[in-house]
Design a protein around this motif. Structure first.
Motif, PDB file in Angstrom:
ATOM      1  N   GLU A  49      55.436  39.580  29.878  1.00  0.00           N
ATOM      2  CA  GLU A  49      54.421  38.785  30.566  1.00  0.00           C
ATOM      3  C   GLU A  49      54.209  39.287  31.987  1.00  0.00           C
ATOM      4  N   LYS A  50      55.270  39.679  32.669  1.00  0.00           N
ATOM      5  CA  LYS A  50      55.142  40.221  34.018  1.00  0.00           C
ATOM      6  C   LYS A  50      54.320  41.512  33.987  1.00  0.00           C
ATOM      7  N   MET A  51      54.608  42.384  33.021  1.00  0.00           N
ATOM      8  CA  MET A  51      53.868  43.634  32.910  1.00  0.00           C
ATOM      9  C   MET A  51      52.392  43.358  32.623  1.00  0.00           C
ATOM     10  N   MET A  52      52.109  42.391  31.750  1.00  0.00           N
ATOM     11  CA  MET A  52      50.720  42.079  31.418  1.00  0.00           C
ATOM     12  C   MET A  52      49.983  41.524  32.632  1.00  0.00           C
ATOM     13  N   ARG A  53      50.644  40.692  33.431  1.00  0.00           N
ATOM     14  CA  ARG A  53      50.006  40.180  34.656  1.00  0.00           C
ATOM     15  C   ARG A  53      49.675  41.326  35.609  1.00  0.00           C
ATOM     16  N   GLU A  56      46.730  43.228  34.181  1.00  0.00           N
ATOM     17  CA  GLU A  56      45.491  42.462  34.341  1.00  0.00           C
ATOM     18  C   GLU A  56      44.954  42.597  35.756  1.00  0.00           C
ATOM     19  N   GLU A  57      45.840  42.533  36.739  1.00  0.00           N
ATOM     20  CA  GLU A  57      45.410  42.686  38.124  1.00  0.00           C
ATOM     21  C   GLU A  57      44.901  44.099  38.380  1.00  0.00           C
ATOM     22  N   LEU A  58      45.599  45.075  37.861  1.00  0.00           N
ATOM     23  CA  LEU A  58      45.244  46.470  38.088  1.00  0.00           C
ATOM     24  C   LEU A  58      43.953  46.863  37.380  1.00  0.00           C
ATOM     25  N   SER A  62      40.837  40.623  32.525  1.00  0.00           N
ATOM     26  CA  SER A  62      40.399  39.264  32.239  1.00  0.00           C
ATOM     27  C   SER A  62      39.136  39.263  31.396  1.00  0.00           C
ATOM     28  N   ARG A  63      38.412  40.371  31.380  1.00  0.00           N
ATOM     29  CA  ARG A  63      37.184  40.462  30.584  1.00  0.00           C
ATOM     30  C   ARG A  63      37.458  40.838  29.140  1.00  0.00           C
TER      31      ARG A  63
END
Length: 66
Positions: A49-53, A56-58, A62-63
């Motif tokens: 989950e940390k890696m996915m967050r 997502e930021e990088l 979110s799209r």
């Protein structure tokens, strides 16, 4: 040895994946890349989950649907 129904369902899903990826690539022209971190220990793994967050930021994922 007989397979349990849930194992049969999992096997069927796994066998469908290559066909789904091939169809997506044919329709869109994009290759499918499946990224599976080696450290995943089941659903809601905190490290994943940390890696996915971070991704997502990088990448502004979110799209994109999960």
């Amino acid at each position: 040895m007989s397979l349990q129904p849930e194992r049969i369902a999992q096997l069927c899903e796994l066998l469908k994946l290559p066909a789904i990826h091939a169809e997506f690539a044919r329709r869109t022209g994009f290759a499918v890349v499946v990224v599976r971190p080696a450290w995943v220990y089941g659903p809601r793994c905190p490290r994943t989950e940390k890696m996915m967050r971070m991704l997502e930021e990088l990448l502004d994922l979110s799209r994109v649907g999960r």
